[in-house]
Write a protein that holds these residues in place. Sequence first.
Motif, PDB file in Angstrom:
ATOM      1  N   GLU A  66      47.689  38.032  43.431  1.00 32.43           N
ATOM      2  CA  GLU A  66      47.515  36.741  42.751  1.00 32.43           C
ATOM      3  C   GLU A  66      46.472  35.852  43.422  1.00 32.43           C
ATOM      4  O   GLU A  66      46.546  34.632  43.348  1.00 32.43           O
ATOM      5  N   ARG A  67      45.467  36.472  44.024  1.00 40.96           N
ATOM      6  CA  ARG A  67      44.316  35.737  44.548  1.00 40.96           C
ATOM      7  C   ARG A  67      43.221  35.811  43.485  1.00 40.96           C
ATOM      8  O   ARG A  67      42.267  36.580  43.593  1.00 40.96           O
ATOM      9  N   TYR A  68      43.369  35.014  42.451  1.00 44.18           N
ATOM     10  CA  TYR A  68      42.524  35.153  41.274  1.00 44.18           C
ATOM     11  C   TYR A  68      41.064  34.799  41.545  1.00 44.18           C
ATOM     12  O   TYR A  68      40.162  35.412  40.970  1.00 44.18           O
ATOM     13  N   GLY A  69      40.824  33.804  42.385  1.00 42.52           N
ATOM     14  CA  GLY A  69      39.442  33.456  42.699  1.00 42.52           C
ATOM     15  C   GLY A  69      38.707  34.611  43.357  1.00 42.52           C
ATOM     16  O   GLY A  69      37.572  34.941  42.989  1.00 42.52           O
ATOM     17  N   HIS A  70      39.347  35.264  44.335  1.00 48.24           N
ATOM     18  CA  HIS A  70      38.746  36.424  44.993  1.00 48.24           C
ATOM     19  C   HIS A  70      38.571  37.576  44.004  1.00 48.24           C
ATOM     20  O   HIS A  70      37.568  38.299  44.039  1.00 48.24           O
ATOM     21  N   SER A  71      39.559  37.747  43.135  1.00 48.92           N
ATOM     22  CA  SER A  71      39.474  38.824  42.161  1.00 48.92           C
ATOM     23  C   SER A  71      38.286  38.624  41.229  1.00 48.92           C
ATOM     24  O   SER A  71      37.521  39.560  40.961  1.00 48.92           O
ATOM     25  N   VAL A  72      38.109  37.395  40.730  1.00 48.43           N
ATOM     26  CA  VAL A  72      36.987  37.127  39.829  1.00 48.43           C
ATOM     27  C   VAL A  72      35.652  37.376  40.531  1.00 48.43           C
ATOM     28  O   VAL A  72      34.719  37.931  39.949  1.00 48.43           O
ATOM     29  N   ALA A  73      35.545  36.987  41.788  1.00 42.94           N
ATOM     30  CA  ALA A  73      34.297  37.217  42.531  1.00 42.94           C
ATOM     31  C   ALA A  73      33.978  38.706  42.598  1.00 42.94           C
ATOM     32  O   ALA A  73      32.823  39.120  42.407  1.00 42.94           O
ATOM     33  N   ASP A  74      35.002  39.536  42.853  1.00 38.55           N
ATOM     34  CA  ASP A  74      34.769  40.980  42.925  1.00 38.55           C
ATOM     35  C   ASP A  74      34.516  41.580  41.541  1.00 38.55           C
ATOM     36  O   ASP A  74      33.754  42.542  41.400  1.00 38.55           O
ATOM     37  N   ILE A  75      35.140  41.019  40.520  1.00 40.70           N
ATOM     38  CA  ILE A  75      34.864  41.475  39.156  1.00 40.70           C
ATOM     39  C   ILE A  75      33.404  41.200  38.799  1.00 40.70           C
ATOM     40  O   ILE A  75      32.729  42.037  38.177  1.00 40.70           O
ATOM     41  N   GLN A  76      32.914  40.040  39.193  1.00 40.66           N
ATOM     42  CA  GLN A  76      31.513  39.716  38.925  1.00 40.66           C
ATOM     43  C   GLN A  76      30.583  40.722  39.582  1.00 40.66           C
ATOM     44  O   GLN A  76      29.577  41.140  38.989  1.00 40.66           O
ATOM     45  N   ARG A  77      30.907  41.124  40.808  1.00 37.53           N
ATOM     46  CA  ARG A  77      30.081  42.137  41.485  1.00 37.53           C
ATOM     47  C   ARG A  77      30.181  43.475  40.749  1.00 37.53           C
ATOM     48  O   ARG A  77      29.183  44.187  40.599  1.00 37.53           O
ATOM     49  N   THR A  78      31.385  43.825  40.314  1.00 40.82           N
ATOM     50  CA  THR A  78      31.566  45.070  39.559  1.00 40.82           C
ATOM     51  C   THR A  78      30.702  45.091  38.314  1.00 40.82           C
ATOM     52  O   THR A  78      29.985  46.061  38.030  1.00 40.82           O
ATOM     53  N   LEU A  79      30.742  43.990  37.556  1.00 38.85           N
ATOM     54  CA  LEU A  79      30.014  43.931  36.288  1.00 38.85           C
ATOM     55  C   LEU A  79      28.512  43.828  36.484  1.00 38.85           C
ATOM     56  O   LEU A  79      27.744  44.268  35.629  1.00 38.85           O
ATOM     57  N   ALA A  80      28.088  43.259  37.603  1.00 37.50           N
ATOM     58  CA  ALA A  80      26.657  43.236  37.894  1.00 37.50           C
ATOM     59  C   ALA A  80      26.133  44.658  38.108  1.00 37.50           C
ATOM     60  O   ALA A  80      25.002  44.981  37.741  1.00 37.50           O
ATOM     61  N   LEU A  81      26.983  45.512  38.689  1.00 40.71           N
ATOM     62  CA  LEU A  81      26.592  46.896  38.959  1.00 40.71           C
ATOM     63  C   LEU A  81      26.870  47.821  37.777  1.00 40.71           C
ATOM     64  O   LEU A  81      26.140  48.787  37.545  1.00 40.71           O
ATOM     65  N   GLU A  82      27.940  47.545  37.038  1.00 43.68           N
ATOM     66  CA  GLU A  82      28.330  48.380  35.902  1.00 43.68           C
ATOM     67  C   GLU A  82      28.800  47.461  34.776  1.00 43.68           C
ATOM     68  O   GLU A  82      30.000  47.186  34.631  1.00 43.68           O
ATOM     69  N   PRO A  83      27.866  46.952  33.946  1.00 47.15           N
ATOM     70  CA  PRO A  83      28.219  45.976  32.905  1.00 47.15           C
ATOM     71  C   PRO A  83      29.207  46.495  31.861  1.00 47.15           C
ATOM     72  O   PRO A  83      29.846  45.698  31.180  1.00 47.15           O
ATOM     73  N   ARG A  84      29.336  47.803  31.737  1.00 48.62           N
ATOM     74  CA  ARG A  84      30.256  48.370  30.740  1.00 48.62           C
ATOM     75  C   ARG A  84      31.627  48.711  31.315  1.00 48.62           C
ATOM     76  O   ARG A  84      32.403  49.421  30.686  1.00 48.62           O
TER      77      ARG A  84
END
Length: 218
Positions: free
Chosen positions: A146-164
Amino acid sequence: MMADGIHIFAALAVALAVAAGSAHAQRAPELVPPEAEPPVDIPATPEPLALPPEPEIEDRAAALDALFAALAASGEREWQPLQQQIQATWARNASPSMTLLLARATRAMEAKDYPRALLFLNDLVRLAPDYAEAWNRRATVHFLEERYGHSVADIQRTLALEPRHFGALAGLGIILDRLDRDAEAYRVFKRALEIHPHLEGARAAVERLAPDVEGRPL
């Protein structure tokens, strides 16, 4: 989430949460989804150690393009094998040591030993910053804690590398939904469905959010 236990981005628990209507938490204005349209039901990812060697980048990109095209056109009987092939391709890494770290993190996540999983994933994203699946798995751990801020930051990195990355998109939609950011969650879930039309949890979320969201600007 991983094999028989943890699916990419909290697959089973998260899919149920979305389909039933996520429990809403306090708003967190600091969370900003990616500008490129920006983590639903994601079956288990094959064991990383069993994957064949990473193909050349050009071949990998072409293989993913073909798999996503087939997924978009697939029927009820064909989509699951295609999804598994996509997930397997994401999980591959050219370095055996990186693959081993991901496998160890996966086992720790299956055992719900999230602090230990995080240790492995912290090393993995530091040593292989271009490995999208490492960021996605770490986003999953942060989400489960439930560390949503950290999760969103890592999701952004994921999508920058793999947008799909439909798992990361679905997880982002879930977080935004829990934070009452309905319009943003609606947009993200719709984007996930454009990529993967068989995400039933995402479809249920879109149907639930649509009556309210479609009546006001997105």
